[in-house]
Design a protein around this motif. Structure first.
Motif, mmCIF file in Angstrom:
data_model
loop_
_atom_site.group_PDB
_atom_site.id
_atom_site.type_symbol
_atom_site.label_atom_id
_atom_site.label_comp_id
_atom_site.label_asym_id
_atom_site.label_seq_id
_atom_site.Cartn_x
_atom_site.Cartn_y
_atom_site.Cartn_z
ATOM 1 N N UNK A 104 -1.548 -1.686 5.956
ATOM 2 C CA UNK A 104 -0.517 -0.753 6.423
ATOM 3 C C UNK A 104 0.285 -0.244 5.223
ATOM 4 N N UNK A 105 0.651 1.046 5.241
ATOM 5 C CA UNK A 105 1.483 1.604 4.181
ATOM 6 C C UNK A 105 2.859 0.944 4.189
ATOM 7 N N UNK A 120 0.834 -1.204 0.000
ATOM 8 C CA UNK A 120 0.000 0.000 0.000
ATOM 9 C C UNK A 120 0.870 1.256 0.000
ATOM 10 N N UNK A 121 0.407 2.290 -0.700
ATOM 11 C CA UNK A 121 1.144 3.540 -0.843
ATOM 12 C C UNK A 121 0.358 4.715 -0.287
ATOM 13 N N UNK A 125 -6.083 7.668 5.802
ATOM 14 C CA UNK A 125 -5.104 6.603 6.033
ATOM 15 C C UNK A 125 -5.534 5.311 5.354
ATOM 16 N N UNK A 126 -4.564 4.590 4.815
ATOM 17 C CA UNK A 126 -4.850 3.288 4.204
ATOM 18 C C UNK A 126 -5.428 2.295 5.207
ATOM 19 N N UNK A 127 -5.274 2.562 6.485
ATOM 20 C CA UNK A 127 -5.782 1.669 7.536
ATOM 21 C C UNK A 127 -7.308 1.579 7.528
ATOM 22 N N UNK A 164 -4.085 -3.255 -3.729
ATOM 23 C CA UNK A 164 -4.829 -3.353 -2.475
ATOM 24 C C UNK A 164 -5.407 -1.983 -2.120
ATOM 25 N N UNK A 165 -4.572 -1.074 -1.578
ATOM 26 C CA UNK A 165 -5.049 0.236 -1.136
ATOM 27 C C UNK A 165 -3.957 1.281 -1.338
ATOM 28 N N UNK A 166 -4.358 2.404 -1.947
ATOM 29 C CA UNK A 166 -3.419 3.495 -2.167
ATOM 30 C C UNK A 166 -4.133 4.822 -1.934
#
Length: 439
Positions: free
Chosen positions: A281-282, A251-252, A391-393, A362-364
């Motif tokens: 988590x990033x 993740x970024x 936040x990516x969280x 996933x998540x950015x």
């Protein structure tokens, strides 16, 4: 002769005892047959019955808290003796708080709208027929997971509410915890008049059971693996049943030239340090060149104070000499640890290009006050969750209002992102007519 779907659930309990654990193939086949039979019943269950079961399971978990924690202590003790790493032991451990969380998650699922039978997109055609879609269960869902006993309750609740039967195969390290939770689930199903075999927790730790589960096409409709990359890769490679999966959480967070730097520091800190061993988590921080000198030094100070190892490109190391040199492999790595890769980029174009090259989809997230750039980021980053100023969280079924999640999918078919109730269903076309014939 009775068909599979008409056999009483107690038949299967007797059958399991007769087979025993020596013949894994035969045992898993019986589990599959029972699940298929139960899936016919649970698919027809009304919302009230499913919610009664969920409420009963939640109460059973609360009432049995002491027993659950005692059984879990057996697993934790064995895990430590067997040298399981600290992060896995943490995920394995149940506390009064996590037990209450399991019960609360089930009650939240009960409060969610029932997706089954929902009709949408009804339209009249020139012939006079109406064509639309109805949401239906997938059927039998096999879930394979490691360490986390709470997955047993979450998976049971989500599969039950979405009208599916579930076969759950937890890790051997959590066998006592999972069986204790399964007892609470089965008592709740009985109380609601639903078959216990709607949720089965595989009772053997033999790994051959996984090999059988992922190849039983006649009994299982989809497999959901939850665990480390090696587990998911092996299941994806060997399965003959469709798999909903994600392999990595690379993740970024990108801090744009037009970012509010106070927001940026808060978000980048939380995305990395809130929890390290989680898939949202990033793992890589991208910073626009125009603000790097302002935002990177204070962020690095925060990370270093928290024990995070930093690995940066040459431009980042020039601003923070404490960093180690990043390698090409760092951009492709999910650390699940207090390690962070840092790169300074020219701007939005380079950030998007980096993410679409190295991201695991996933998540950015982008931090910016520039609406146009935010919209470009949302459109052009090809990930299952794309965020602006967050936040990516937050990439989590509970945070998205799904109640709980069965996992996070980075696939594009059939579900993408956190998989909740809707992701555990499919749609079929329905047609309403009034005597029309095709000419």
């Amino acid at each position: 002769m009775m068909g599979i779907a008409t056999l009483h659930p107690s038949y299967w309990l007797i059958r399991f005892r007769e087979i025993g654990m020596d013949n894994i193939k035969q045992y898993m086949e019986s589990v599959g047959q029972a699940a298929r039979a139960a899936s016919r019943i649970i698919a027809q269950a009304d919302t009230a019955a499913k919610n009664r079961a969920l409420e009963a399971i939640a109460q059973n978990i609360l009432d049995g808290s002491a027993r659950l924690i005692a059984e879990n202590a057996r697993d934790v003790s064995a895990a430590r003796n067997n040298g399981l790493d600290a992060a896995s032991v943490e995920r394995l451990t149940l506390t009064e708080k996590t037990v209450r969380g399991m019960a609360e998650g089930l009650r939240q699922i009960a409060q969610l709208p029932d997706p089954i039978g929902e009709i949408s997109d009804m339209k009249y055609r020139p012939s006079g027929i109406q064509v639309g879609k109805m949401r239906v269960p997938l059927g039998v869902i096999g879930i394979i997971y490691e360490s986390r006993p709470n997955v047993t309750a979450d998976a049971a609740g989500l599969c039950l509410k979405s009208g599916n039967a579930a076969i759950l195969r937890g890790g051997s390290e959590a066998i006592h915890s999972n069986q204790a939770i399964a007892a609470c689930v089965h008592a709740g199903l009985r109380a609601a008049g639903l078959p216990e075999t709607a949720v089965q927790v595989v009772a053997t730790t033999d790994r051959a059971a996984v090999g059988e589960l992922i190849t039983m096409k006649e009994f299982v409709d989809v497999i959901v693996p939850r665990g480390g990359k090696s587990l998911i890769a092996r299941i994806s490679d060997d399965a003959k049943v469709p798999v909903i999966k994600h392999l990595d959480g690379i993740c970024h967070v990108y801090i744009d030239d037009d970012a509010d730097l106070e927001k940026a520091i808060r978000i980048a800190d939380n995305a990395k340090t809130h929890r390290y061993g989680v898939c949202n988590a990033m793992e890589t921080l991208l910073v626009a060149q125009g603000v790097a000198s302002k935002v990177l030094p204070p962020l690095c100070e925060i990370y270093l104070d928290k024990g995070v190892e930093l690995r940066g490109d040459a431009a980042a190391r020039a601003l923070a000499p404490q960093m180690k040199a990043a390698t090409e492999e760092d951009w492709r790595t999910e650390y699940l640890a207090p390690i962070l890769a840092v790169r300074i980029v020219a701007g939005l174009d380079e950030a998007i290009a980096h993410i679409n090259t190295y991201s695991s989809q996933h998540t950015d997230s982008i931090v910016t006050e520039n609406y146009t750039r935010a919209m470009r980021f949302l459109r052009e980053v090809d990930s299952s969750s794309v965020m602006v100023n967050a936040s990516t969280r937050f990439a989590d079924g509970f945070e998205y209002g799904l109640g709980a999640e069965i996992g996070i999918s980075t696939d594009k078919i059939h579900a993408r992102g956190p998989v909740g109730l809707e992701g555990l269903t499919s749609q079929k076309f329905i047609v309403l007519g009034n005597g029309q014939i095709r000419v």
